[in-house]
Enzyme design. Structure first.
Site, PDB file in Angstrom:
ATOM      1  N   ASP A  57      10.444   2.757   4.232  1.00 40.04           N
ATOM      2  CA  ASP A  57       9.758   3.610   5.210  1.00 40.04           C
ATOM      3  C   ASP A  57      10.713   4.055   6.334  1.00 40.04           C
ATOM      4  OD1 ASP A  57       7.528   4.921   6.214  1.00 40.04           O
ATOM      5  OD2 ASP A  57       6.231   3.165   6.097  1.00 40.04           O
TER       6      ASP A  57
ATOM      7  N   ASP B  59       0.975  10.819   5.688  1.00 38.04           N
ATOM      8  CA  ASP B  59       0.076   9.965   4.896  1.00 38.04           C
ATOM      9  C   ASP B  59      -1.190  10.692   4.438  1.00 38.04           C
ATOM     10  OD1 ASP B  59       1.938   8.110   5.498  1.00 38.04           O
ATOM     11  OD2 ASP B  59       0.589   6.732   6.538  1.00 38.04           O
TER      12      ASP B  59
HETATM   13  C1  GLA Z   1       3.707   4.635   6.785  1.00 40.79           C
HETATM   14  C2  GLA Z   1       3.729   5.041   5.322  1.00 40.79           C
HETATM   15  C3  GLA Z   1       2.479   4.526   4.642  1.00 40.79           C
HETATM   16  C4  GLA Z   1       2.415   3.009   4.769  1.00 40.79           C
HETATM   17  C5  GLA Z   1       2.470   2.606   6.227  1.00 40.79           C
HETATM   18  C6  GLA Z   1       2.612   1.099   6.403  1.00 40.79           C
HETATM   19  O1  GLA Z   1       2.702   5.262   7.476  1.00 40.79           O
HETATM   20  O2  GLA Z   1       3.823   6.422   5.203  1.00 40.79           O
HETATM   21  O3  GLA Z   1       2.438   4.908   3.294  1.00 40.79           O
HETATM   22  O4  GLA Z   1       3.473   2.447   4.052  1.00 40.79           O
HETATM   23  O5  GLA Z   1       3.564   3.209   6.902  1.00 40.79           O
HETATM   24  O6  GLA Z   1       2.689   0.706   7.727  1.00 40.79           O
END
Ligand code: GLA
Length: 424
Positions: free
Chosen positions: A160, A215
């Site tokens: 990430d 997301d």
């Molecule tokens: C980000 C990623 C998500 C998830 C969260 C976890 O937002 O894009 O897919 O992995 O972090 O904290």
């Protein structure tokens, strides 16, 4: 030999050495990632969409059991991926620990559990100081972490992009890619910087998939504004894939995020979401609770025909042919001259859909494949309704429900037999 000649020779040798070094370093870049991984889009499950930080080994094992028991494994799901929040602190030597309350048996035991069942284990880290949920990130510990993951038997790393102040994305992902390679265990690298730095332009030598957007959340046509960032519905994410298909292919995929099938949308919306992810040759990473799925959800995520479209060996992402009356029509070239077609009703109401194949010319700018339905006949099979079949000589006229999809596979059946006019 004169000094001048010696000098020339030395110069020549120096040049050759430079060339070799240049070639070596070029090779090194090319050799960053493990090749031959994820030759079709990865399939599996990830904890985040449904469980957030609420992960422990009981859940992960039960999910693996459910993947086997429900038949998901049999249709291709393979990776069981723990997202954020499995982490404890680093020990005195900097080695990352699991959260011992949530994962008392440790990560190695969990990887063994997966491997015994023919599954694979994925975990999550972050290029920054901390993960998005505030757990220790890998910044400054990349090679050590990669080695630890390899020792545990991990097969997949989602990486990430939170708390990455001052870092450049390409460089940071290059570091972890090399660290994984140096650790010596083939691991899929899932690049997750939300498409912020155009990863499709640089990520292919480094990882097997890269997120193209922020997301997803379980809503078909929505934006959820969190203030500094937004989560997106299925349609929004789909539209953001525009222009990216040329970057995807075997071993390097656009990732429009994990699925929300079974997380609260209607059956039609779930079906449309799943179908469009297949048209995109997207990774199929389920994000629901596999231990408690409705029959309907299970039947969607295990539709073999739709999965086959996603997993087609050519690995060519589909494209939107046209949009009319709120219905998007997509085509995806498949192996053996076949095509997938999806008609997606974006409207908030049921919509009549008419499609006369013979009035359409399918031209794929990327692969240069073309279809002229006046010259060739294809039979088609509805991939969600087995009894619905036809051929491209006939017009399709049907109603597509609100937020639903009509998805077909077209198979070539040969040339039109045009009747010759009399006297010829
Ligand atoms: C980000 C990623 C998500 C998830 C969260 C976890 O937002 O894009 O897919 O992995 O972090 O904290």
């Amino acid at each position: 030999m004169t000094t001048r000649m010696k000098g020339k020779r030395l110069l020549g040798a120096g040049f050759a050495l430079g060339l070799v070094l240049a070639m070596l370093s070029a090779n090194q870049v090319a050799a960053d990632k493990y090749e031959h991984l994820a030759m079709t889009p990865p399939m599996g499950w990830n904890s985040w969409n449904n469980f957030g930080c609420n992960v422990d080994e009981k859940l992960i094992k039960a999910t693996a059991d459910a993947m086997v028991k429900t038949g998901m494994k049999d249709v291709g799901y393979e990776y069981v991926n723990i997202d954020d929040c499995w982490h404890g602190d680093r020990d005195a030597n900097g080695r990352i620990q699991v959260d011992k309350e949530r994962f008392p048996s440790g990560m190695k035991a969990l990887a063994d559990y997966m491997h015994k069942r023919g599954l694979k284990l994925g975990i999550y880290s972050d290029a920054g100081w901390r993960t998005c949920a505030g757990k220790p990130g890998s910044r400054g510990y990349e090679f050590q972490d990669a080695k630890t993951y390899a020792e545990w038997g991990v097969d997949y790393l989602k990486y990430d992009w939170c708390e990455t102040d001052g870092l450049k994305a390409e460089g940071a992902y290059m570091t972890i890619s090399r660290a994984l390679k140096a650790a010596g265990r083939p691991m899929v690298l899932s690049i997750c910087e939300w498409g912020d730095n155009d990863p499709w332009k640089w990520a292919s030598p480094l990882g097997q998939l890269w997120r193209t957007t922020g997301d997803i959340y379980a809503c078909f046509d929505c934006e959820y504004d969190h203030g500094t960032w937004s989560s997106w519905g299925v349609l929004q994410i789909l539209d953001m894939q525009d222009g990216l298909r040329k970057y995807a292919g075997p071993g390097h995929w656009n990732d429009p995020d994990m699925m929300e099938v079974g997380n609260g949308m209607s059956a039609e919306e779930d079906r449309a979401h799943f179908s469009m992810w297949a048209m995109l040759a997207a990774p199929l990473i389920a994000g629901n609770d596999l231990r408690n799925m409705s029959k309907e959800t299970l039947s969607i995520v295990t539709n073999k025909d739709v999965i086959a479209v996603d997993q087609d060996e050519l690995g060519i992402q589909g494209f939107k042919l046209k949009s009319k009356d709120g219905v998007d029509v997509w085509f995806k070239p498949l192996a053996n001259g076949e095509w997938a077609m999806a008609a997606l009703n974006r409207n908030n109401h049921d919509q009549t859909f008419k499609f006369g194949f013979r009035n359409e010319k399918i031209v794929d700018d990327l692969t240069k494949r073309e279809v002229d339905f006046n010259a060739e006949i294809y039979t088609w099979q509805d991939l969600w309704n087995k009894d619905n079949k036809g051929n491209t000589k006939d017009l399709i006229k049907t109603t597509i429900k609100r937020h639903d999809v009509l998805m077909l596979k077209l198979t070539p059946k040969g040339a039109w037999e045009h009747k010759k006019p009399k006297g010829h």
